[in-house]
Design a protein around this motif. Structure first.
Motif, PDB file in Angstrom:
ATOM      1  N   ASP A  80       0.835  -1.204   0.000  1.00 46.82           N
ATOM      2  CA  ASP A  80       0.000   0.000   0.000  1.00 46.82           C
ATOM      3  C   ASP A  80       0.873   1.258   0.000  1.00 46.82           C
ATOM      4  O   ASP A  80       1.333   1.719   1.045  1.00 46.82           O
ATOM      5  CB  ASP A  80      -0.924  -0.032   1.218  1.00 46.82           C
ATOM      6  CG  ASP A  80      -1.978   1.050   1.209  1.00 46.82           C
ATOM      7  OD1 ASP A  80      -1.715   2.162   0.684  1.00 46.82           O
ATOM      8  OD2 ASP A  80      -3.067   0.792   1.752  1.00 46.82           O
ATOM      9  N   GLU A  81       1.075   1.830  -1.188  1.00 48.78           N
ATOM     10  CA  GLU A  81       1.940   3.007  -1.335  1.00 48.78           C
ATOM     11  C   GLU A  81       1.418   4.195  -0.526  1.00 48.78           C
ATOM     12  O   GLU A  81       2.196   4.898   0.121  1.00 48.78           O
ATOM     13  CB  GLU A  81       2.055   3.381  -2.816  1.00 48.78           C
ATOM     14  CG  GLU A  81       3.030   4.502  -3.096  1.00 48.78           C
ATOM     15  CD  GLU A  81       4.491   4.140  -2.916  1.00 48.78           C
ATOM     16  OE1 GLU A  81       5.305   5.039  -2.665  1.00 48.78           O
ATOM     17  OE2 GLU A  81       4.842   2.944  -3.020  1.00 48.78           O
ATOM     18  N   GLU A  82       0.118   4.427  -0.563  1.00 53.43           N
ATOM     19  CA  GLU A  82      -0.465   5.572   0.157  1.00 53.43           C
ATOM     20  C   GLU A  82      -0.261   5.427   1.665  1.00 53.43           C
ATOM     21  O   GLU A  82       0.124   6.376   2.348  1.00 53.43           O
ATOM     22  CB  GLU A  82      -1.951   5.719  -0.180  1.00 53.43           C
ATOM     23  CG  GLU A  82      -2.628   6.894   0.488  1.00 53.43           C
ATOM     24  CD  GLU A  82      -2.068   8.250   0.055  1.00 53.43           C
ATOM     25  OE1 GLU A  82      -2.298   9.239   0.783  1.00 53.43           O
ATOM     26  OE2 GLU A  82      -1.392   8.347  -0.991  1.00 53.43           O
ATOM     27  N   TYR A  83      -0.516   4.241   2.187  1.00 51.23           N
ATOM     28  CA  TYR A  83      -0.289   3.986   3.612  1.00 51.23           C
ATOM     29  C   TYR A  83       1.174   4.277   3.969  1.00 51.23           C
ATOM     30  O   TYR A  83       1.464   4.965   4.956  1.00 51.23           O
ATOM     31  CB  TYR A  83      -0.658   2.541   3.956  1.00 51.23           C
ATOM     32  CG  TYR A  83      -0.172   2.105   5.318  1.00 51.23           C
ATOM     33  CD1 TYR A  83      -0.887   2.442   6.466  1.00 51.23           C
ATOM     34  CD2 TYR A  83       1.002   1.371   5.452  1.00 51.23           C
ATOM     35  CE1 TYR A  83      -0.437   2.064   7.725  1.00 51.23           C
ATOM     36  CE2 TYR A  83       1.460   0.988   6.703  1.00 51.23           C
ATOM     37  CZ  TYR A  83       0.749   1.332   7.830  1.00 51.23           C
ATOM     38  OH  TYR A  83       1.199   0.961   9.067  1.00 51.23           O
ATOM     39  N   CYS A  84       2.085   3.754   3.178  1.00 48.14           N
ATOM     40  CA  CYS A  84       3.509   3.937   3.479  1.00 48.14           C
ATOM     41  C   CYS A  84       3.933   5.398   3.364  1.00 48.14           C
ATOM     42  O   CYS A  84       4.762   5.876   4.135  1.00 48.14           O
ATOM     43  CB  CYS A  84       4.352   3.060   2.558  1.00 48.14           C
ATOM     44  SG  CYS A  84       4.183   1.314   2.929  1.00 48.14           S
ATOM     45  N   ARG A  85       3.355   6.117   2.392  1.00 47.20           N
ATOM     46  CA  ARG A  85       3.705   7.520   2.186  1.00 47.20           C
ATOM     47  C   ARG A  85       3.250   8.380   3.358  1.00 47.20           C
ATOM     48  O   ARG A  85       3.962   9.290   3.778  1.00 47.20           O
ATOM     49  CB  ARG A  85       3.102   8.024   0.879  1.00 47.20           C
ATOM     50  CG  ARG A  85       3.572   9.413   0.465  1.00 47.20           C
ATOM     51  CD  ARG A  85       3.053   9.828  -0.892  1.00 47.20           C
ATOM     52  NE  ARG A  85       1.599   9.860  -0.978  1.00 47.20           N
ATOM     53  CZ  ARG A  85       0.821  10.797  -0.423  1.00 47.20           C
ATOM     54  NH1 ARG A  85       1.351  11.771   0.250  1.00 47.20           N
ATOM     55  NH2 ARG A  85      -0.491  10.739  -0.560  1.00 47.20           N
ATOM     56  N   THR A  86       2.070   8.071   3.913  1.00 46.43           N
ATOM     57  CA  THR A  86       1.500   8.944   4.944  1.00 46.43           C
ATOM     58  C   THR A  86       1.598   8.405   6.370  1.00 46.43           C
ATOM     59  O   THR A  86       1.488   9.174   7.319  1.00 46.43           O
ATOM     60  CB  THR A  86       0.008   9.217   4.640  1.00 46.43           C
ATOM     61  OG1 THR A  86      -0.712   7.976   4.652  1.00 46.43           O
ATOM     62  CG2 THR A  86      -0.156   9.911   3.296  1.00 46.43           C
ATOM     63  N   GLN A  87       1.792   7.116   6.534  1.00 40.36           N
ATOM     64  CA  GLN A  87       1.720   6.521   7.866  1.00 40.36           C
ATOM     65  C   GLN A  87       3.020   5.884   8.358  1.00 40.36           C
ATOM     66  O   GLN A  87       3.044   5.335   9.461  1.00 40.36           O
ATOM     67  CB  GLN A  87       0.617   5.450   7.899  1.00 40.36           C
ATOM     68  CG  GLN A  87      -0.761   5.947   7.498  1.00 40.36           C
ATOM     69  CD  GLN A  87      -1.307   6.967   8.482  1.00 40.36           C
ATOM     70  OE1 GLN A  87      -1.233   6.778   9.686  1.00 40.36           O
ATOM     71  NE2 GLN A  87      -1.835   8.055   7.957  1.00 40.36           N
ATOM     72  N   THR A  88       4.084   5.911   7.566  1.00 42.07           N
ATOM     73  CA  THR A  88       5.340   5.283   7.999  1.00 42.07           C
ATOM     74  C   THR A  88       6.493   6.270   7.917  1.00 42.07           C
ATOM     75  O   THR A  88       6.428   7.277   7.207  1.00 42.07           O
ATOM     76  CB  THR A  88       5.697   4.050   7.140  1.00 42.07           C
ATOM     77  OG1 THR A  88       6.149   4.476   5.850  1.00 42.07           O
ATOM     78  CG2 THR A  88       4.515   3.088   7.007  1.00 42.07           C
TER      79      THR A  88
END
Length: 155
Positions: free
Chosen positions: A44-52
């Protein structure tokens, strides 16, 4: 046969494998999917971009381990391995990302004759993988049962 026989190995011997590999998004997503690993860190690119803290997807560490060991096979165990006996002390000190290129080195740590197979010995390798910035990204100890050189036939 490209691999080496047990009796051709020496403790401290180091192989700097010529094969290098750039890891792609396809490698990571495909491997994660076929191994049923739904971790958002890999998919999940979006999750990784905003949550990691990484801001992007991480390469699946099981893929990294397999690639690191696989790169070593041609120079060490191709045609001479009887069996892989196990991986120990598997570590990933830095993450890999899509587009990173790895290179691998293998060192012979231990050698001992097999007690049950006179035609083989047990070797312990230390595999190390580095990214394109020469940062250590993975390492492990791997033990295997390795064939000894066949006795020369007498005519």
């Amino acid at each position: 046969m490209a691999g080496v026989y047990f009796d051709e190995l020496t403790i401290g011997q180091t192989f700097r494998h010529e094969i290098r590999r750039t890891i792609t998004e396809t490698d990571n997503v495909w491997f994660s999917a076929i191994t049923h690993n739904p971790a958002l860190l890999h998919l999940d690119e979006e999750y990784c971009r905003t949550q990691t803290e990484f801001g992007q997807r991480l390469v699946n560490s099981a893929f990294t381990l397999g690639l690191m060991v696989g790169i070593s096979v041609g120079d060490t165990t191709l045609g001479t391995a009887v069996a892989n006996l196990g991986w120990d002390e598997v570590r990933f000190p830095k993450p890999l990302f899509h587009g990173d290129t790895i290179r691998v080195e293998t060192e012979v740590l231990e050698l001992r004759d097999s007690r049950s197979r006179p035609d083989a010995g047990i070797v312990t390798f230390l595999h190390r993988a580095f990214n394109q910035r020469d940062e250590l990204v993975a390492h492990c100890r791997r033990s295997g049962l390795q064939r000894k050189r066949p006795a020369a036939s007498v005519a």
